[in-house]
Design an enzyme around this catalytic site. Structure first.
Site, short mmCIF file in Angstrom:
data_model
loop_
_atom_site.label_atom_id
_atom_site.label_comp_id
_atom_site.label_asym_id
_atom_site.label_seq_id
_atom_site.Cartn_x
_atom_site.Cartn_y
_atom_site.Cartn_z
N ASN A 147 0.82 -1.22 0.00
CA ASN A 147 0.00 0.00 0.00
C ASN A 147 0.85 1.27 0.00
O ASN A 147 0.36 2.34 0.33
CB ASN A 147 -1.00 -0.01 1.16
CG ASN A 147 -0.33 -0.22 2.51
OD1 ASN A 147 0.89 -0.14 2.63
ND2 ASN A 147 -1.12 -0.49 3.54
N ARG A 285 3.43 7.36 11.12
CA ARG A 285 2.93 6.86 12.40
C ARG A 285 2.74 8.06 13.33
O ARG A 285 3.60 8.94 13.41
CB ARG A 285 3.90 5.86 13.05
CG ARG A 285 3.89 4.48 12.44
CD ARG A 285 2.53 3.76 12.58
NE ARG A 285 2.51 2.45 11.95
CZ ARG A 285 2.03 2.20 10.72
NH1 ARG A 285 1.52 3.16 9.98
NH2 ARG A 285 2.05 0.97 10.25
N GLN A 314 -4.04 3.71 18.64
CA GLN A 314 -5.19 3.55 17.75
C GLN A 314 -6.07 2.43 18.26
O GLN A 314 -5.53 1.37 18.58
CB GLN A 314 -4.71 3.26 16.31
CG GLN A 314 -4.01 4.46 15.71
CD GLN A 314 -3.67 4.31 14.23
OE1 GLN A 314 -3.21 5.26 13.63
NE2 GLN A 314 -3.89 3.17 13.64
N HIS A 333 -7.23 6.01 10.42
CA HIS A 333 -6.10 5.43 9.67
C HIS A 333 -6.62 4.67 8.45
O HIS A 333 -6.97 3.49 8.53
CB HIS A 333 -5.34 4.48 10.61
CG HIS A 333 -4.03 4.02 10.07
ND1 HIS A 333 -3.05 3.48 10.86
CD2 HIS A 333 -3.51 4.03 8.82
CE1 HIS A 333 -2.00 3.17 10.13
NE2 HIS A 333 -2.27 3.49 8.87
#
Ligand code: NDP
Length: 400
Positions: A147, A285, A314, A333
């Protein structure tokens, strides 16, 4: 036979499967550097389906069950009473995603004597205590490159959204207004700006390639320098340090992994060295930035805008300051979990599991930790240590 414990994000609130906007996704066989996209022996899903949520199960159930393995899929990952903690002690394989990370701390690894493989369905294995993984002889693998381009596209979108003041302008339309002066009073052109990336790996260099036609000044810093021909072709200036980069840039994008060297790199001091009114985009991050220093910089005007999709922990608690600070363009995210990306990371997970169970080597570029040390992509991009500290705060989200 193995137990595979898989932590995925919740299904859509409107139910599963969703109504898809398109019938198909483009077929991509190779990435920019020639690496092939995942090559499992077969897949049991249709590319373009929602695979990353609990009901999607990464398309793994029939494959694993036909081989006699057990698959447990849950989104309940935080706290001592979570399904994840209850199922962990006899799991051989844990699959988790950076979007909804099942933090594999040293304490959790110690409670999992059967655990051999921690597999990231995506890129970025900082939710695993890599030091503890090395000490316990675990293999940590991720689907390198799956990705990276999804994120690079997102970075370009967020730079444009911030600089051109897109989100507040859209809000005026939703509110029934036609407030051109309100929209324009914080809107600029990217053309002519100085744009820099911290790290020029797969994502960072893809961002540079995508931004070149915007006629901006390009800059980067990294532990290893790009080949001279690549620097020339992109017209990009190398900086030895992040300090030297941020001092000259109007826009900074962070594209490094989270590890002890990069944790809290963007603290009060480094942000204080940025140009007044700079923009900061972080899809790498959340913990690479100091949470409160970012919020203060958005309030003071040091940062004209901050955007990204990564937080720490998260899911972010409901009172996380990045939800309410001024001039932000945060999302959950999501940048690396487009339906296009999901087809690749689900196929990559399948490829790694086929190798694991057939006792064939996992591709070198997918390895982060192996044989008690950083390996493969991990040996290049990470440093030893742990970046999971404080992850227990993720339980506050579910607690409300
Ligand atoms: P790569 O491994 O291709 O690139 C990482 C780059 O960071 C490498 O060039 C590495 O340098 C560099 N780097 C490491 N430490 C430092 C440092 N201290 N200072 C400067 N540069 C450093 O990975 P990707 O580009 O594919 O992904 C990068 C990160 O983006 C991932 O680790 C992940 O955290 C995040 N990500 C986020 C996603 C999302 O959905 N938001 C999805 C995918 C990734 P070198 O190798 O030269 O040592």
């Amino acid at each position: 036979m193995a137990k595979v414990l898989c932590v995925l994000y919740d299904d859509p609130v409107d139910g599963y499967p969703p109504a898809y906007a398109r019938d198909e996704i483009p077929r991509i066989e190779r990435y920019y550097d020639g690496q092939t996209t995942p090559t499992p022996e077969r897949i049991d899903f249709t590319p373009g389906e929602l695979l990353g949520s609990v009901s999607g199960e990464l398309g793994l159930r029939s494959f694993l069950e036909q081989r006699g393995h057990t698959l447990v899929v849950t989104s309940d990952k935080d706290g001592a009473n979570s399904v994840f903690e209850r199922e962990l002690p006899d799991a051989e394989v844990v699959i988790s995603q950076p979007f909804w990370p099942a933090y594999l701390t040293a304490e959790r690894i110690a409670k999992a004597p059967e655990l051999r493989l921690a597999l990231t369905a995506g890129i970025g294995s900082d939710h695993v205590d890599l030091q503890a993984a090395m000490e316990h002889g675990l293999t940590v693998a991720e689907v390198t490159y799956c990705n990276s381009i999804s994120v690079a596209e997102h970075v370009v979108m967020m730079i444009l959204a911030l600089v051109r003041n897109y989100l507040p302008s859209h809000q005026w339309v939703l509110d029934g207004g036609w407030n051109i002066a309100d929209c324009a009073s914080r809107s600029y052109d990217v053309e002519g700006m100085q744009v820099g990336t911290v790290a020029a790996g797969r994502i960072g260099s893809a961002v540079l390639r995508r931004l070149k036609p915007f006629e901006v000044g390009l800059h980067y810093t990294d532990r290893h320098r790009l080949p001279a021909a690549v620097e020339r072709d992109l017209g990009v200036t190398f900086h030895e340090t992040p300090e030297s980069l941020v001092e000259v840039c109007d826009v900074v994008t962070i594209n490094a992994p989270l590890h002890p060297e990069t944790e809290h790199m963007f603290d009060e001091r480094l942000i204080g060295m940025m140009k007044w009114g700079a923009y900061l985009v972080n899809t790498a991050r959340g913990k690479i930035c100091d949470r409160d220093a970012v919020a203060r910089a958005c309030e003071s005007g040091r940062l004209a805008g901050y955007a990204g999709d990564v937080w720490f922990p998260q899911p972010a608690p409901k009172d996380h300051p990045w939800r309410s600070m001024p001039h932000h363009g945060m999302t959950p995210h999501t940048s690396g979990t487009s339906l296009s990306a999901q087809a690749r990371y689900a196929a990559g997970v399948r490829e790694i599991l086929e190798c694991w169970f057939d006792q064939r080597p996992i591709r070198e570029e997918y390895l982060i930790v192996d044989g008690g040390k950083l390996a493969g992509a991990g040996a290049h991009s990470y440093s030893p240590g742990d970046a999971t500290g404080g992850s227990e705060e993720a339980a506050r989200f579910a607690a409300g």
